[in-house]
Design a protein around this motif. Structure first.
Motif, short mmCIF file in Angstrom:
data_model
loop_
_atom_site.label_atom_id
_atom_site.label_comp_id
_atom_site.label_asym_id
_atom_site.label_seq_id
_atom_site.Cartn_x
_atom_site.Cartn_y
_atom_site.Cartn_z
N SER A 33 0.91 -1.45 0.41
CA SER A 33 0.11 0.22 0.19
C SER A 33 1.13 1.22 -0.01
O SER A 33 2.29 1.08 0.27
CB SER A 33 -0.99 -0.01 1.25
N GLU A 229 -8.84 -6.79 -5.26
CA GLU A 229 -9.32 -5.58 -4.46
C GLU A 229 -10.57 -4.89 -5.01
O GLU A 229 -10.69 -4.89 -6.47
CB GLU A 229 -8.28 -4.65 -4.39
N THR A 255 -3.18 6.68 -6.24
CA THR A 255 -3.66 5.02 -6.08
C THR A 255 -3.85 4.73 -7.56
O THR A 255 -3.12 3.74 -7.77
CB THR A 255 -4.95 5.30 -5.31
#
Length: 283
Positions: A33, A229, A255
């Motif tokens: 992440s 995801e 992101t």
């Protein structure tokens, strides 16, 4: 919080960069992440210069690049993500000096053969970049301006090692051998093949099969398939020209660029490799 980066010490930023790893060097782990304090919004010429200095010093093997825009601007922001950091570069109502430095950064990045640039829909993004710098008389239209670009939207290949029967020990293989012997008028070989009893089961040999994978209709579906995801695309149609951007918009944009790196790592771990690389050979 999201960093509104004014530049600062790019060497200190490099020293503070955390390490990342995957089974493929230069890519983050697929389940990694991006911390909020590793996202930097860049809107001054000085900060752009420090961003370029950082990239030259870090020399990442891979970067993810994405664009966001709202009409009438051809590009509102450019996102550049390394495995551990993301830079969101402002493109709205900038000064000529800022646009000149921005072009130097983008031009340098696209030309680097040592850095593989990951896009999703590269031809369309390239058109947008050319529109952005049209006023400065700049373009990225020739092979000299592009190297080592991989488009995750395009079809890829997967090479799989398999064991398969020796061709000459299968019925079809023996028929083919007999046909070749008859074409050569080699009657001794025809008699030998006719009298010989092939082993059962036939011996096996190691071979390779190549499968085509993709292309993919959306980044969200690709993320769901390879990372398991849900990629929130709610901000895609938001106003990217309004300043200041909401922090959530900046995180969303960063992101989108960083997930390209994670997807590349996940696919390479499965043996799914690029079929085409723009401007240079595949890495």
């Amino acid at each position: 919080p999201v960093q509104m980066w004014g530049g600062g010490d790019s060497n200190a930023l490099l020293r503070a960069t955390p390490s990342c790893s995957s089974s493929h060097p230069g890519l983050p782990a697929p389940d990694s992440s991006l911390p909020l304090d590793a996202i930097h919004f860049v809107d001054t010429a000085q900060a752009l210069s420090h961003t370029l200095t950082y990239l030259k010093a870090a020399q990442p093997a891979f970067v993810g690049i994405d664009l966001e825009w709202s009409d009438p601007h051809p590009v509102s922001i450019i996102q550049v993500a390394t495995p551990t950091r993301a830079f969101v570069l402002d493109c709205v109502n900038r000064t000529p000096l800022y646009m000149s430095v921005l072009h130097v950064l983008v031009d340098w990045l696209l030309k680097q053969e040592e850095i593989t640039k990951l896009f999703f829909g590269f031809p369309h993004d390239l058109i947008r970049l050319n529109m952005l710098f049209e006023a400065q008389g700049k373009a990225f239209a020739t092979a000299d301006h592009i190297a080592s670009v991989v488009d995750l939207y395009m079809q890829r290949i997967r090479r799989v090692a398999v064991y398969q029967p020796l061709h000459e020990q299968t019925p079809l293989g023996r028929e083919a051998l007999m046909g070749e012997a008859m074409m050569r008028d080699d009657l001794d070989e025809v008699r030998r093949l006719g009298a010989e009893v092939p082993p059962h089961p036939p011996a096996e040999e190691l071979a390779e099969r190549v499968y085509t994978v993709g292309g993919h209709h959306s980044l969200a579906s690709m993320t769901e398939r390879y990372l398991g995801e849900h990629l929130d695309k709610g901000f895609r149609v938001s106003n990217w020209n309004f300043r200041p951007l909401a922090a959530a918009q900046v995180v969303y944009a960063a992101t989108d660029a960083h997930v390209l790196l994670r997807l590349e790592a996940a696919m390479r771990e499965r043996g799914i490799l690029p079929q085409r690389v723009f401007g240079a050979g595949p890495r």
